[in-house]
Design a protein around this motif. Structure first.
Motif, PDB file in Angstrom:
ATOM      1  N   LYS A   1     -11.249  -3.613  -4.232  1.00 43.01           N
ATOM      2  CA  LYS A   1     -11.866  -5.091  -4.591  1.00 43.01           C
ATOM      3  C   LYS A   1     -11.128  -5.528  -6.074  1.00 43.01           C
ATOM      4  O   LYS A   1     -11.039  -6.520  -6.193  1.00 43.01           O
ATOM      5  N   TYR A   2     -10.737  -4.286  -6.707  1.00 43.19           N
ATOM      6  CA  TYR A   2     -10.429  -4.709  -8.050  1.00 43.19           C
ATOM      7  C   TYR A   2      -8.922  -4.362  -8.531  1.00 43.19           C
ATOM      8  O   TYR A   2      -8.537  -4.776  -9.701  1.00 43.19           O
ATOM      9  N   SER A   3      -8.449  -3.866  -7.677  1.00 42.59           N
ATOM     10  CA  SER A   3      -6.682  -3.671  -8.075  1.00 42.59           C
ATOM     11  C   SER A   3      -5.972  -4.879  -7.959  1.00 42.59           C
ATOM     12  O   SER A   3      -5.929  -5.771  -6.848  1.00 42.59           O
ATOM     13  N   ALA A   4      -5.257  -5.101  -8.896  1.00 41.82           N
ATOM     14  CA  ALA A   4      -4.470  -6.494  -9.132  1.00 41.82           C
ATOM     15  C   ALA A   4      -2.978  -5.946  -8.452  1.00 41.82           C
ATOM     16  O   ALA A   4      -2.083  -6.993  -8.470  1.00 41.82           O
ATOM     17  N   ASN A   5      -2.753  -4.743  -8.110  1.00 41.03           N
ATOM     18  CA  ASN A   5      -1.277  -4.539  -7.641  1.00 41.03           C
ATOM     19  C   ASN A   5      -1.558  -3.527  -6.420  1.00 41.03           C
ATOM     20  O   ASN A   5      -2.605  -3.080  -6.086  1.00 41.03           O
ATOM     21  N   THR A   6      -0.546  -3.384  -5.889  1.00 39.10           N
ATOM     22  CA  THR A   6      -0.622  -2.588  -4.392  1.00 39.10           C
ATOM     23  C   THR A   6      -0.710  -0.931  -4.993  1.00 39.10           C
ATOM     24  O   THR A   6      -0.338  -0.663  -5.866  1.00 39.10           O
ATOM     25  N   VAL A   7      -1.693  -0.360  -4.532  1.00 39.34           N
ATOM     26  CA  VAL A   7      -2.285   1.001  -4.842  1.00 39.34           C
ATOM     27  C   VAL A   7      -1.337   1.716  -3.935  1.00 39.34           C
ATOM     28  O   VAL A   7      -1.329   2.027  -2.690  1.00 39.34           O
ATOM     29  N   ILE A   8      -0.496   2.685  -4.740  1.00 38.46           N
ATOM     30  CA  ILE A   8       0.186   3.807  -4.308  1.00 38.46           C
ATOM     31  C   ILE A   8      -0.589   4.975  -4.033  1.00 38.46           C
ATOM     32  O   ILE A   8      -1.203   5.255  -5.078  1.00 38.46           O
ATOM     33  N   PRO A   9      -0.723   5.601  -2.720  1.00 42.37           N
ATOM     34  CA  PRO A   9      -1.379   6.764  -2.650  1.00 42.37           C
ATOM     35  C   PRO A   9      -1.088   7.841  -3.713  1.00 42.37           C
ATOM     36  O   PRO A   9      -0.144   8.179  -4.017  1.00 42.37           O
ATOM     37  N   GLU A  10      -2.065   8.226  -4.305  1.00 46.80           N
ATOM     38  CA  GLU A  10      -2.127   9.315  -5.362  1.00 46.80           C
ATOM     39  C   GLU A  10      -3.293  10.408  -5.137  1.00 46.80           C
ATOM     40  O   GLU A  10      -4.446   9.949  -4.775  1.00 46.80           O
ATOM     41  N   HIS A  11      -3.046  11.399  -5.476  1.00 41.65           N
ATOM     42  CA  HIS A  11      -3.965  12.575  -5.700  1.00 41.65           C
ATOM     43  C   HIS A  11      -4.379  13.482  -6.719  1.00 41.65           C
ATOM     44  O   HIS A  11      -5.225  14.104  -6.770  1.00 41.65           O
ATOM     45  N   ASP A  12      -3.760  12.968  -7.627  1.00 35.53           N
ATOM     46  CA  ASP A  12      -3.876  13.828  -9.144  1.00 35.53           C
ATOM     47  C   ASP A  12      -5.176  13.169  -9.447  1.00 35.53           C
ATOM     48  O   ASP A  12      -5.307  11.602  -9.610  1.00 35.53           O
TER      49      ASP A  12
ATOM     50  N   ASN B   1     -16.584  21.439  -6.698  1.00 31.56           N
ATOM     51  CA  ASN B   1     -15.524  20.666  -7.248  1.00 31.56           C
ATOM     52  C   ASN B   1     -14.731  20.065  -5.971  1.00 31.56           C
ATOM     53  O   ASN B   1     -14.133  19.046  -6.231  1.00 31.56           O
ATOM     54  N   ALA B   2     -14.703  20.468  -4.658  1.00 32.36           N
ATOM     55  CA  ALA B   2     -13.797  20.265  -3.729  1.00 32.36           C
ATOM     56  C   ALA B   2     -14.548  18.821  -3.205  1.00 32.36           C
ATOM     57  O   ALA B   2     -13.983  17.672  -2.847  1.00 32.36           O
ATOM     58  N   TYR B   3     -15.790  18.983  -3.146  1.00 37.29           N
ATOM     59  CA  TYR B   3     -16.666  17.816  -2.750  1.00 37.29           C
ATOM     60  C   TYR B   3     -16.514  16.672  -3.860  1.00 37.29           C
ATOM     61  O   TYR B   3     -16.414  15.168  -3.423  1.00 37.29           O
ATOM     62  N   LYS B   4     -16.268  16.908  -5.126  1.00 37.54           N
ATOM     63  CA  LYS B   4     -16.154  16.060  -6.103  1.00 37.54           C
ATOM     64  C   LYS B   4     -14.752  15.313  -5.979  1.00 37.54           C
ATOM     65  O   LYS B   4     -14.453  13.972  -6.113  1.00 37.54           O
ATOM     66  N   SER B   5     -13.760  16.242  -5.558  1.00 37.06           N
ATOM     67  CA  SER B   5     -12.440  15.753  -5.332  1.00 37.06           C
ATOM     68  C   SER B   5     -12.197  14.805  -4.325  1.00 37.06           C
ATOM     69  O   SER B   5     -11.970  13.494  -4.453  1.00 37.06           O
ATOM     70  N   ILE B   6     -12.977  15.032  -3.284  1.00 35.19           N
ATOM     71  CA  ILE B   6     -13.114  14.153  -2.108  1.00 35.19           C
ATOM     72  C   ILE B   6     -13.718  12.893  -2.330  1.00 35.19           C
ATOM     73  O   ILE B   6     -13.457  11.799  -1.878  1.00 35.19           O
ATOM     74  N   LYS B   7     -14.823  12.957  -2.959  1.00 32.75           N
ATOM     75  CA  LYS B   7     -15.482  11.713  -3.319  1.00 32.75           C
ATOM     76  C   LYS B   7     -14.987  10.873  -4.487  1.00 32.75           C
ATOM     77  O   LYS B   7     -14.863   9.676  -4.391  1.00 32.75           O
ATOM     78  N   LEU B   8     -14.131  11.588  -5.248  1.00 29.71           N
ATOM     79  CA  LEU B   8     -13.149  10.878  -6.098  1.00 29.71           C
ATOM     80  C   LEU B   8     -12.453   9.836  -5.653  1.00 29.71           C
ATOM     81  O   LEU B   8     -12.108   8.885  -5.455  1.00 29.71           O
ATOM     82  N   LEU B   9     -11.655  10.379  -4.512  1.00 29.65           N
ATOM     83  CA  LEU B   9     -10.654   9.557  -3.370  1.00 29.65           C
ATOM     84  C   LEU B   9     -11.470   8.497  -2.911  1.00 29.65           C
ATOM     85  O   LEU B   9     -11.046   7.329  -2.586  1.00 29.65           O
ATOM     86  N   GLU B  10     -12.622   8.981  -2.261  1.00 27.53           N
ATOM     87  CA  GLU B  10     -13.343   7.914  -1.582  1.00 27.53           C
ATOM     88  C   GLU B  10     -13.742   6.660  -2.660  1.00 27.53           C
ATOM     89  O   GLU B  10     -13.605   5.614  -1.978  1.00 27.53           O
ATOM     90  N   VAL B  11     -14.230   7.020  -3.503  1.00 25.50           N
ATOM     91  CA  VAL B  11     -14.875   5.999  -4.645  1.00 25.50           C
ATOM     92  C   VAL B  11     -13.625   5.164  -5.097  1.00 25.50           C
ATOM     93  O   VAL B  11     -13.673   3.860  -5.393  1.00 25.50           O
ATOM     94  N   HIS B  12     -12.270   5.803  -5.416  1.00 24.73           N
ATOM     95  CA  HIS B  12     -11.298   5.209  -5.736  1.00 24.73           C
ATOM     96  C   HIS B  12     -10.868   4.168  -4.655  1.00 24.73           C
ATOM     97  O   HIS B  12     -10.262   2.828  -5.135  1.00 24.73           O
ATOM     98  N   LYS B  13     -10.867   4.385  -3.619  1.00 29.67           N
ATOM     99  CA  LYS B  13     -10.620   3.606  -2.381  1.00 29.67           C
ATOM    100  C   LYS B  13     -11.381   2.426  -2.272  1.00 29.67           C
ATOM    101  O   LYS B  13     -11.072   1.083  -2.206  1.00 29.67           O
ATOM    102  N   GLN B  14     -12.823   2.589  -2.598  1.00 29.60           N
ATOM    103  CA  GLN B  14     -13.833   1.529  -2.417  1.00 29.60           C
ATOM    104  C   GLN B  14     -13.614   0.496  -3.789  1.00 29.60           C
ATOM    105  O   GLN B  14     -13.630  -0.606  -3.526  1.00 29.60           O
ATOM    106  N   VAL B  15     -13.359   1.213  -5.033  1.00 33.28           N
ATOM    107  CA  VAL B  15     -13.268   0.189  -6.147  1.00 33.28           C
ATOM    108  C   VAL B  15     -11.899  -0.560  -6.212  1.00 33.28           C
ATOM    109  O   VAL B  15     -11.829  -1.507  -6.389  1.00 33.28           O
ATOM    110  N   SER B  16     -10.691   0.146  -5.786  1.00 31.95           N
ATOM    111  CA  SER B  16      -9.494  -0.485  -5.711  1.00 31.95           C
ATOM    112  C   SER B  16      -9.191  -1.526  -4.880  1.00 31.95           C
ATOM    113  O   SER B  16      -8.479  -2.413  -4.937  1.00 31.95           O
TER     114      SER B  16
END
Length: 307
Positions: free
Chosen positions: A159-170, A142-157
């Motif tokens: 390219k596709y985020s329309a607003n400034t992304v505020i760092p979030e960990h939830d 689950n820890a590896y999944k959590s860090i992967k989620l952050l990584e993928v979120h950064k990759q996708v956001s």
């Protein structure tokens, strides 16, 4: 853990009992071990729980037991003879430190995830035969999944985020945002746009398309565009997003299935810029007025009460 299940005790307690029975552990050794267990439990209670309440001291004892069990199993691979030798030659504190090192792995893998795991997760009662190694392995995954989620979120956001992304960990928030990014990417593909974010014209174009196009045609286009979107993503991101089922686009498909209300609910599932959102609520010309568009209402609270 089969031995523990058979005899209804954690592995470490079975090893200690067998060691005493077989004469591997002297009375002096066991007295020293018991004193070390007490000292470690009080230290855990003092540092992580509370030494004021009896139930907290009991919980600290269970945490120490769980950590020792984890550490011993990680060193002996469930071999009771080897476990006796480890305890005899290295001592019970060594086993605790080995277990704590396994626990600390979580922090090294995913610091934010580690913060969400209470130390009591590793507590083990004297009659508890739960597989502490399996529990730890699950937490590591689950820890590896959590860090992967952050990584993928950064990759996708990126390219596709329309607003400034505020760092979030939830994790729930990250998954929610990821889905909106992907929904928008798919929506833009549906109208053959090469843009990564919506403006007002593109949004209105999508609403018109979804409101006027036959359902069969939309379904076919949706399937084709989904394949295009998936193929455009990095392999690691693609694998993760497939695993967490974000490519199912359940909410977007639900909105699309009701053409008459698509304009009402579509903004909720898309990543739209602040400007576009304001325009949709007729707030753009009036600035950030929290939805109040009537001039008299806007300034009414500024006027003194008239007698």
């Amino acid at each position: 853990m089969k031995i523990a299940e058979l005899r209804q005790n954690p592995f470490i307690l079975l090893v200690l009992k067998d060691g005493v029975t077989n004469g591997d552990f002297s009375a002096e050794f066991m007295h020293k071990t018991q004193q070390q267990l007490s000292d470690m439990s009080l230290r855990i209670a003092s540092d992580c729980l509370s030494i004021i309440y009896a139930d907290q001291i009991k919980k600290a004892c269970e945490i120490v037991l769980g950590m020792i069990n984890l550490g011993l199993l990680s060193q002996c691979n469930n071999d009771s003879d080897k476990a006796i030798e480890i305890i005899k030659n290295q001592g019970i504190v060594f086993c605790f430190r080995a277990g704590w090192a396994k626990y600390a792995e979580l922090k090294n893998i995913a610091p934010e995830y580690f913060k969400e795991i209470p130390i009591s997760t590793y507590a083990l009662g004297v009659n508890d035969t739960a597989d502490i190694m399996l529990k730890h392995t699950t937490l590591v995954k689950n820890a590896y999944k959590s860090i992967k989620l952050l990584e993928v979120h950064k990759q996708v956001s990126a390219k596709y985020s329309a607003n400034t992304v505020i760092p979030e960990h939830d994790e729930d928030v990250l998954l929610f945002e990821l889905q909106k990014f992907l929904n928008s990417a798919l929506g833009l593909l549906l109208i053959n746009s090469d843009r990564n974010v919506f403006n007002s014209d593109l949004y209105n174009q999508l609403v018109t398309y979804l409101s006027t196009t036959p359902a069969e045609q939309i379904a076919a286009q949706l399937s084709s565009c989904t394949k295009t979107l998936i193929s455009s993503l990095p392999l690691t991101a693609k694998m993760y997003l497939e695993e967490v089922t974000l490519f199912e686009f359940s909410e977007l498909k639900k909105v699309i299935a009701s053409p008459k209300t698509v304009a009402i609910y579509l903004p909720e599932v898309l990543e739209l810029s602040v400007n576009v959102t304001n325009e949709l609520h007729d707030d753009f010309d009036g600035g950030y007025d929290f939805g109040i568009d009537d001039i008299d209402d806007d300034i009414a609270y500024l006027k003194p009460n008239s007698e």
